[in-house]
Scaffold this motif. Structure first.
Motif, mmCIF file in Angstrom:
data_model
loop_
_atom_site.group_PDB
_atom_site.id
_atom_site.type_symbol
_atom_site.label_atom_id
_atom_site.label_comp_id
_atom_site.label_asym_id
_atom_site.label_seq_id
_atom_site.Cartn_x
_atom_site.Cartn_y
_atom_site.Cartn_z
ATOM 1 N N ILE A 174 0.836 -1.210 0.000
ATOM 2 C CA ILE A 174 0.000 0.000 0.000
ATOM 3 C C ILE A 174 0.866 1.253 0.000
ATOM 4 N N LEU A 175 1.892 1.280 0.858
ATOM 5 C CA LEU A 175 2.758 2.457 0.941
ATOM 6 C C LEU A 175 3.490 2.710 -0.374
ATOM 7 N N LEU A 176 3.981 1.643 -1.004
ATOM 8 C CA LEU A 176 4.688 1.804 -2.280
ATOM 9 C C LEU A 176 3.735 2.254 -3.387
ATOM 10 N N SER A 177 2.499 1.756 -3.371
ATOM 11 C CA SER A 177 1.512 2.163 -4.378
ATOM 12 C C SER A 177 1.191 3.645 -4.258
ATOM 13 N N LEU A 178 1.062 4.131 -3.026
ATOM 14 C CA LEU A 178 0.727 5.541 -2.797
ATOM 15 C C LEU A 178 1.910 6.454 -3.101
ATOM 16 N N LEU A 179 3.115 6.026 -2.691
ATOM 17 C CA LEU A 179 4.288 6.892 -2.802
ATOM 18 C C LEU A 179 4.930 6.849 -4.183
ATOM 19 N N LEU A 180 5.046 5.656 -4.764
ATOM 20 C CA LEU A 180 5.763 5.515 -6.033
ATOM 21 C C LEU A 180 4.839 5.602 -7.242
ATOM 22 N N LEU A 181 3.685 4.935 -7.177
ATOM 23 C CA LEU A 181 2.786 4.897 -8.328
ATOM 24 C C LEU A 181 1.716 5.980 -8.287
ATOM 25 N N LYS A 182 1.655 6.726 -7.178
ATOM 26 C CA LYS A 182 0.719 7.843 -7.030
ATOM 27 C C LYS A 182 -0.742 7.410 -7.260
ATOM 28 N N GLU A 183 -1.094 6.223 -6.823
ATOM 29 C CA GLU A 183 -2.470 5.753 -6.984
ATOM 30 C C GLU A 183 -3.377 6.380 -5.928
ATOM 31 N N GLN A 184 -4.651 6.470 -6.254
ATOM 32 C CA GLN A 184 -5.641 7.030 -5.339
ATOM 33 C C GLN A 184 -6.794 6.055 -5.172
ATOM 34 N N ALA A 185 -7.439 6.134 -4.027
ATOM 35 C CA ALA A 185 -8.564 5.241 -3.745
ATOM 36 C C ALA A 185 -9.815 6.057 -3.460
ATOM 37 N N SER A 186 -10.989 5.473 -3.750
ATOM 38 C CA SER A 186 -12.255 6.119 -3.408
ATOM 39 C C SER A 186 -12.481 6.010 -1.898
ATOM 40 N N TYR A 187 -13.451 6.763 -1.387
ATOM 41 C CA TYR A 187 -13.742 6.712 0.043
ATOM 42 C C TYR A 187 -14.198 5.315 0.464
ATOM 43 N N MET A 188 -14.996 4.677 -0.375
ATOM 44 C CA MET A 188 -15.477 3.342 -0.055
ATOM 45 C C MET A 188 -14.327 2.330 -0.054
ATOM 46 N N GLN A 189 -13.404 2.474 -0.996
ATOM 47 C CA GLN A 189 -12.238 1.598 -1.019
ATOM 48 C C GLN A 189 -11.358 1.838 0.206
ATOM 49 N N GLY A 190 -11.243 3.115 0.605
ATOM 50 C CA GLY A 190 -10.475 3.411 1.813
ATOM 51 C C GLY A 190 -11.085 2.756 3.033
ATOM 52 N N LEU A 191 -12.438 2.792 3.124
ATOM 53 C CA LEU A 191 -13.124 2.131 4.239
ATOM 54 C C LEU A 191 -12.911 0.623 4.179
ATOM 55 N N GLY A 192 -12.958 0.051 2.965
ATOM 56 C CA GLY A 192 -12.718 -1.386 2.820
ATOM 57 C C GLY A 192 -11.307 -1.767 3.231
ATOM 58 N N GLY A 193 -10.326 -0.948 2.835
ATOM 59 C CA GLY A 193 -8.949 -1.208 3.237
ATOM 60 C C GLY A 193 -8.769 -1.104 4.742
#
Length: 322
Positions: free
Chosen positions: A271-290
């Motif tokens: 998750i950290l590498l996806s956010l920091l390196l690939l600059k991916e974003q998640a919806s609010y519902m996906q954030g709640l699921g995570g």
């Protein structure tokens, strides 16, 4: 001290394994999945052969039929099916979701322990499983107002879940072989020698699909850039070799409960590498699921720590009375 060493090894193992999601996502954009798997394993074996080739051959001569069965199962679930499921998944869903869904490994380990090992299912384990199920459902919401994910997206997530299930089976098989099986001579194998044997078996599984893959593997490899070769070396040497070395060292000192708990480091790293390196974003519902899946990891890990302490106390009582 041995428990601390074991936990440190497992921490390093699952942290390195967590990079497989991002590495696999990057490599799958240019290379077919069997090419990535076969070339990565081939690079690893070429690097290890000069140092551990002789010890590996000597070890193979002493393995029994049961030992071979356990090693083949480790190669099938831990290397072959895990990597195929992961690579098929990351090419169809987001890297962020793949990282989060890989966090279902502790939950699946608890479920497998209940059905295969007949372990009692505690309240915290049950709550953790429930949180995981709801979290997986919420992750299917990509932010579209229709809340109808594409079939490709759903299949991608299912492949990641299959990879997590393979990892769970691998954890249970490895722990059983190295700690609880009195008939296994493979318990005393050097960790890096075991990596060599299991990697060679896994390479055998994917060799024919690799040779039949289109476009031809040789043509594909000649066209990739230098940084993609670095990715293949990382995928083979670091994710497979070094991570599995730390894993085999760690399970020698730690229980299956502790191993399952530390597997939560894999999704955290992803998750950290996806956010920091690939600059991916998640919806609010996906954030709640995570968040629910992370809560499930904490619940199951806490329950497993209590089980470890109870087991240690019981062992100490027995030793005092004997």
């Amino acid at each position: 001290m041995q428990q601390f060493k074991g936990k440190l090894y497992l921490l390093l193992a699952f942290t390195l394994a967590g990079t497989s999601v991002v590495a696999g996502s990057i490599l799958s954009e240019r290379l077919p999945l069997f090419t990535i798997t076969a070339v990565g394993l081939g690079i690893l074996l070429l690097c290890l052969a000069p140092f551990y080739g002789k010890a590996t051959i000597q070890t193979i001569r002493h393995l029994r039929r049961h030992d071979w069965m356990m090693l083949i199962l480790q190669a099938w679930f831990g290397m072959f099916l895990f990597r195929i499921g992961l690579l098929l998944g990351v090419s169809r869903t987001s890297t962020l979701e793949a990282g989060i869904l890989s966090g279902t490994t502790p939950m699946m380990t608890a479920v497998l322990a209940f059905f295969l090992l007949k372990e009692q299912l505690s309240i915290k384990n049950a709550l953790g499983i429930g949180c995981t199920v709801v979290g997986i459902m919420l992750l299917q919401n990509t932010g579209n107002t229709t809340f109808m994910p594409s079939m490709q997206h759903i299949w991608g997530n299912l492949f990641i879940l299959g990879a997590a299930a393979s990892e769970s089976l691998f954890n249970i098989i490895s722990r059983k072989q190295r700690a609880t099986d009195p008939h296994s001579t493979a318990r005393d194998i050097q960790p890096m020698v075991q990596v060599c044997i299991v990697s060679a078996i896994a390479l055998g599984f994917c060799l024919i699909p690799f040779l039949l893959e289109q476009p031809k593997p040789v043509q594909t490899l000649l066209l990739i850039q230098w940084y993609e070769w670095i990715g293949l070396i990382w995928y083979g040497w670091i994710i497979t070799g070094l991570a599995f070395f730390f894993f085999y060292k760690g399970v020698t000192y730690c229980s299956a409960y502790t191993t399952a708990a530390f597997s939560g480091m894999m999704p955290l790293t992803s998750i950290l590498l996806s956010l920091l390196l690939l600059k991916e974003q998640a919806s609010y519902m996906q954030g709640l699921g995570g968040l629910l899946i992370i809560v499930s990891i904490v619940l199951i890990a806490e329950d497993k720590r209590k089980a470890d302490r109870s087991s240690a106390s019981a062992s100490e009582s027995i030793s005092k009375t004997s």
